[in-house]
Design an enzyme around this catalytic site. Structure first.
Site, PDB file in Angstrom:
ATOM      1  N   HIS A  58     -36.927 -11.728  10.136  1.00 10.79           N
ATOM      2  CA  HIS A  58     -37.098 -11.058   8.835  1.00 10.79           C
ATOM      3  C   HIS A  58     -35.717 -10.817   8.223  1.00 10.79           C
ATOM      4  CE1 HIS A  58     -39.268  -8.722   5.825  1.00 10.79           C
ATOM      5  NE2 HIS A  58     -38.259  -7.867   5.855  1.00 10.79           N
ATOM      6  N   CYS A 109      18.285 -35.562   4.168  1.00  8.65           N
ATOM      7  CA  CYS A 109      18.857 -34.295   4.639  1.00  8.65           C
ATOM      8  C   CYS A 109      19.255 -34.344   6.103  1.00  8.65           C
ATOM      9  CB  CYS A 109      17.880 -33.158   4.378  1.00  8.65           C
ATOM     10  SG  CYS A 109      16.206 -33.483   4.924  1.00  8.65           S
ATOM     11  N   ASP A 117     -44.530  -6.272   9.130  1.00  9.69           N
ATOM     12  CA  ASP A 117     -43.114  -6.138   9.502  1.00  9.69           C
ATOM     13  C   ASP A 117     -42.842  -4.798  10.178  1.00  9.69           C
ATOM     14  OD1 ASP A 117     -42.803  -8.580   8.210  1.00  9.69           O
ATOM     15  OD2 ASP A 117     -42.236  -7.639   6.316  1.00  9.69           O
TER      16      ASP A 117
END
Length: 902
Positions: free
Chosen positions: A106, A707, A142
């Site tokens: 639920h 670099c 429920d």
């Protein structure tokens, strides 16, 4: 266990699949009958797996269970019923039949919101916490005993869809599987539901979803989002029912100026603005609605409510028509009851549901080369004709709502038509600089002007920072999930790959990069970098830390890694796109926004990159690009109080000034990659052929504009002369020429001033007594070409032994045979520490030397071997902080410590 799954939907399908993966035997699946000829996903999957599937239209009649249904069920011998999502009423004869009974999912924290529209009511009531419950079924509605609950925070703009997708679906599936595991292990609790706090609300239907305007803005917002997308909150206005979707209370900065919309019963009329429809509660607070469904079912952006229908349809090409027929076929598969899909066929009126929206998005992705639609797109174009217009616009990159006008400079170069933006990029738009100021960017191959580029001023920096700050604090960038952020960066990497030939050509044109190298390194590594950091987006995580407990209570401490905010990035001219990618990819992966200043002499790939970010869907303001001078743009970024981090690659002198500005302004976080004078030590026991090959690469790679170039080679005395002889032979084989010629190995230096610096550098070397073996001069041809150069007999006190050339100049010094410590001392006698290298077959010597060299990177029997996964950065006055690898992410994150007591 033997399980009967009773339910439906994708959620039911996922629970079913996970239960089987856990080793449970699903003895039967009970789902709903086919609707409009389409089987439910749960039944479809079970049927494919050979699991018995039953589709009873009903389970009981006149309050009594149907005997044939009960008998069919009992024959399966289920030990547990699992009801992941079930819309049918299941009789108690079925619920109570298994040994372990039945469990039900639920989507609320019971006993709150019992009933069928629990998610809707969670939002409508403005609950701050939501979640789901798995409970033991009983004969109530429920009301059964609780087995398991999990909760989550409700976000201010959550809708039914977002809450379901974010938490209730994925965590609910895991919860159902966990509940079954607890039952199988005999550890499942049965906790009686409390009646205190119990609520029951009815099913939300369209007729009950009308908006009550006599309430505060937050309550109206909750009503709209609680009914989004089904059944839809509506009101009467404009003589029809208007249904509102995509509501938000985030209205900061919005001004309610535009055409008014009178709404009966509303406290104030609504206002249609460019952002959407502004509504008001009875407390005079605003909320914003972004989408409206008209009474005829058509969904439109709320900002277009009064604009009327757009009659300017695109004319479809033959290729578009082929695509249309393929998409028409997809519609037919999704809508089996529609005999013929016409332009007027409406997707939803023909029976499509929300699940079919997801399916159509996936079908289009497969049919249209990965084109990704949003679910919202389908709600906005519900008829097939409108849908095809939308689809074709997206395939052409012509999205009306987000289309950016770009004034391209076009040039036909390298058998390509280059289309290069040349304006500033601020807040998702290409704009002129303040006062329309511009400068010339030069082609180093012949010294010609490529185009005029906008020259950013201090006011432009302020605008860009404001756009980045707004995007960070209020924009979509900070709201999307880390995984979605990664998806956007992957998409950007794909676009870089699709445009790699054009990008490499622009690098050759603007920076003098040899095209083949630009394709592999400048652009190739940029693509790899964005893909690498895209994968990191959802893996940035903190830690839990055990600390002393505050007895009798307990403590929990955790750390969170968070983005810093607006970051300023200043990059050099040697690798324009790659340097952008090295810093920006990590910065964006961490969740920051960016204002980047490309080098003034090489702005064009950064601006082309900005255009690709629009196509990738990077939200406006996240990335801003400002060509201009370091003294203006770089300085203002360093001083700006809203910039929280500066990442810089350039000279040590400028790096020091940036550190000072960052400290004095607002103590910004700083990372610096500065100058270098990288030593390369070549021992007599090396593989001489490889040492020569890699020694050449260490100096002449990318014209020496590198670099980490080996600024000084120390060669053991016994092989010195042989090494020099081989190097000179290899230099003689180098082809100097146009960077676009495929056989060119050495192109022009980046710009005129740098060329002049190299000439003076070599003149000083000769003056101080070094031996110029070859080169040392400008090549007598148009452009900024400089000869590959070799110096020997270079002593430690000489200028060229101490300072980097940043060009194709090899500096060779001898060292006495066998004197390892002496050469290490000489190699480390520099204030720089970016990179270094050693060539030897002796592994013990290699380990010893690599341990003693004072540099951020040490190459052993190789050179220039960088990788996106390997951290890169210097020691001493070569700077601090890292690019690349996991370490780079920490440069753009801050760590927050959170301590709980309980």
């Amino acid at each position: 266990m033997k399980i009967a799954v009773i339910g439906q939907s994708l959620f039911g399908q996922e629970v079913y699949c996970h239960l089987r993966e856990e080793g449970h035997e699903v003895v039967g699946v009970f789902t709903v009958p086919d609707k409009d000829g389409k089987a439910d996903p749960l039944g479809l999957k079970a049927d494919k797996d050979g699991v018995p599937v039953f589709k009873f239209p009903r389970w009981r009649a006149r309050g009594q269970a149907l005997p044939n249904v009960v008998a069919t069920y009992q024959a399966l011998g289920a030990e547990l019923n699992v009801l992941p999502f079930c819309s049918q009423f299941i009789p108690m004869e079925i619920i109570s039949a298994p040994r372990h009974g039945s469990i039900i999912y639920h989507p609320s924290l019971l006993p709150r919101h019992r009933g069928a529209s629990a998610i809707n009511w969670t939002l409508i009531h403005g609950d701050k916490k939501g979640g789901f419950t798995i409970f033991w079924a009983d004969d109530g509605l429920d009301t059964g005993d609780l087995l398991l609950q999990k909760e989550c925070e409700i976000l201010p703009d959550d809708t039914v869809s977002t809450l379901y997708s974010r938490f209730l679906f994925p965590e609910g599936v895991k919860g159902m599987v966990q509940a079954v595991k607890l039952i199988a292990e005999g550890r499942a609790p049965r906790l009686p539901q409390p009646e205190d706090g119990a609520t029951y609300e009815g099913i939300q239907k369209k007729e009950t979803a009308q908006i009550n305007w006599d309430q505060p803005a937050e309550a109206i917002h909750n009503w709209i989002r609680g009914n989004d997308k089904v059944p839809g909150a509506w009101t009467e206005a404009c003589g029809q029912k208007l249904t509102f979707f995509s509501s938000t209370l985030n209205t900061e900065g919005l001004v309610p100026e535009g055409e008014t919309l009178p709404i009966p019963g509303a406290h104030r009329p609504g206002v249609v603005t460019g952002a959407g429809l502004i509504l008001f509660g009875n407390d005079d607070r605003m909320l914003l609605v972004k989408s409206i469904q008209l009474e005829d079912g058509k969904m439109i952006p709320a900002s277009q409510l009064f604009r009327g229908a757009d009659s300017t349809g695109l004319e479809l090409t033959e290729e578009d028509l082929v695509t249309a027929e393929a998409v028409r076929g997809a519609w037919k598969r999704i809508l089996p009851n529609v005999v013929e899909v016409e332009d007027s066929t409406d997707f939803f009126k023909s029976g499509a549901a929300s699940l079919d929206v997801v399916r159509l998005v996936e079908e289009v992705k497969e049919l249209c080369d990965g084109l990704e639609l949003e679910n919202e797109d389908i709600y906005m174009a519900t008829t097939f004709g409108d849908f095809m217009q939308l689809l074709v616009r997206k395939m052409r990159g012509d999205n009306k709502e987000s289309q950016c006008v770009i004034d391209h400079v076009e040039k036909t170069v390298n058998k390509l038509t280059l289309r290069m933006p040349h304006q500033l990029f601020i807040g998702g738009a290409f704009v002129d600089a303040e006062g329309a100021k511009t400068y010339e960017t030069i082609n180093p191959t012949d010294g010609s002007v490529i185009c005029q580029v906008s020259l950013a001023q201090v006011s432009d920096v302020d605008k860009a920072v404001a756009a980045a700050k707004d995007a960070f604090e209020h924009g979509l960038w900070g709201k999307i999930s880390a995984r979605d952020r990664g998806r956007l960066l992957y998409r950007l990497a794909d676009l870089l790959e699709q445009q790699q030939e054009e990008l490499a050509t622009i690098e050759a044109l603007d920076a003098g990069a040899v095209y083949t190298l630009a394709l592999k390194t400048h652009v190739g590594m940029s693509i790899q970098t964005f893909r690498y950091f895209a994968g990191w987006c959802d893996k940035i995580q903190g830690a839990t830390i055990p600390i002393n407990q505050a007895r009798p209570n307990r403590n929990l401490t955790m750390t969170r890694k968070e983005p810093i905010g607006v970051c300023g990035i200043v990059i050099p001219w040697n690798y324009p796109l790659m340097m952008l990618s090295w810093k920006m990819a990590a910065c964006l992966a961490a969740g920051n926004t960016v204002v980047i200043k490309p080098a003034q002499v090489t702005p064009l790939t950064a601006l082309k990159f900005a255009e690709l970010t629009l196509k990738a869907g990077i939200p406006k303001g996240v990335i801003n690009v400002l060509p201009g001078s370091g003294s203006v743009v770089g300085q203002r970024l360093s001083d700006h109080p809203d910039v929280r981090k500066i990442a810089f690659t350039g000279s040590t002198e400028v790096g020091k000034r940036i550190m000072k500005s960052c400290a004095l302004s607002n103590v910004k976080k700083v990372s610096l990659e500065l100058g270098g004078k990288s030593p390369l030590i070549i021992f007599a026991d090396c593989d001489l052929r490889k040492a020569v090959q890699m020694g050449m690469s260490s100096v002449f790679f990318n014209k020496g504009e590198n670099c980490i170039a080996a600024g000084r080679l120390f060669v053991e005395d016994s092989i010195h002369d042989q090494f020099v002889q081989r190097v000179v032979e290899e230099v003689g084989k180098m082809k100097i020429g146009s960077p676009l010629d495929r056989d060119t190995s050495h192109g022009p230096q980046n710009h005129q001033a740098h060329l002049q610096k190299l000439v003076e550098y070599c003149q000083r070397g000769v003056k101080e007594g070094a031996t110029l073996v070859c080169g040392g001069n400008q090549v007598p041809r148009p452009g900024f070409f400089f000869e590959p150069t070799v110096f020997t007999d270079v002593e430690d006190h000489m200028f060229i032994a101490r300072e980097e050339s940043f060009g194709p100049v090899m500096i060779i010094s001898r060292f006495a045979s066998g004197d390892v410590d002496a050469v290490l001392s000489r190699a480390n006698a520099t204030e720089f520490g970016l990179a270094s290298g050693v060539f030897t077959r002796d592994i013990s010597k290699a380990l010893y030397v690599s341990d003693k060299l004072e540099a951020g990177t040490v190459f052993v029997n190789t050179y220039n071997k960088t990788d996106v996964a390997a951290p890169f950065g210097g020691f001493k006055q070569s700077g601090f902080g890292k690019d690349l690898g996991e370490a780079a992410l920490n440069e753009y994150l801050r760590v927050k410590t959170v301590t709980f007591e309980y």
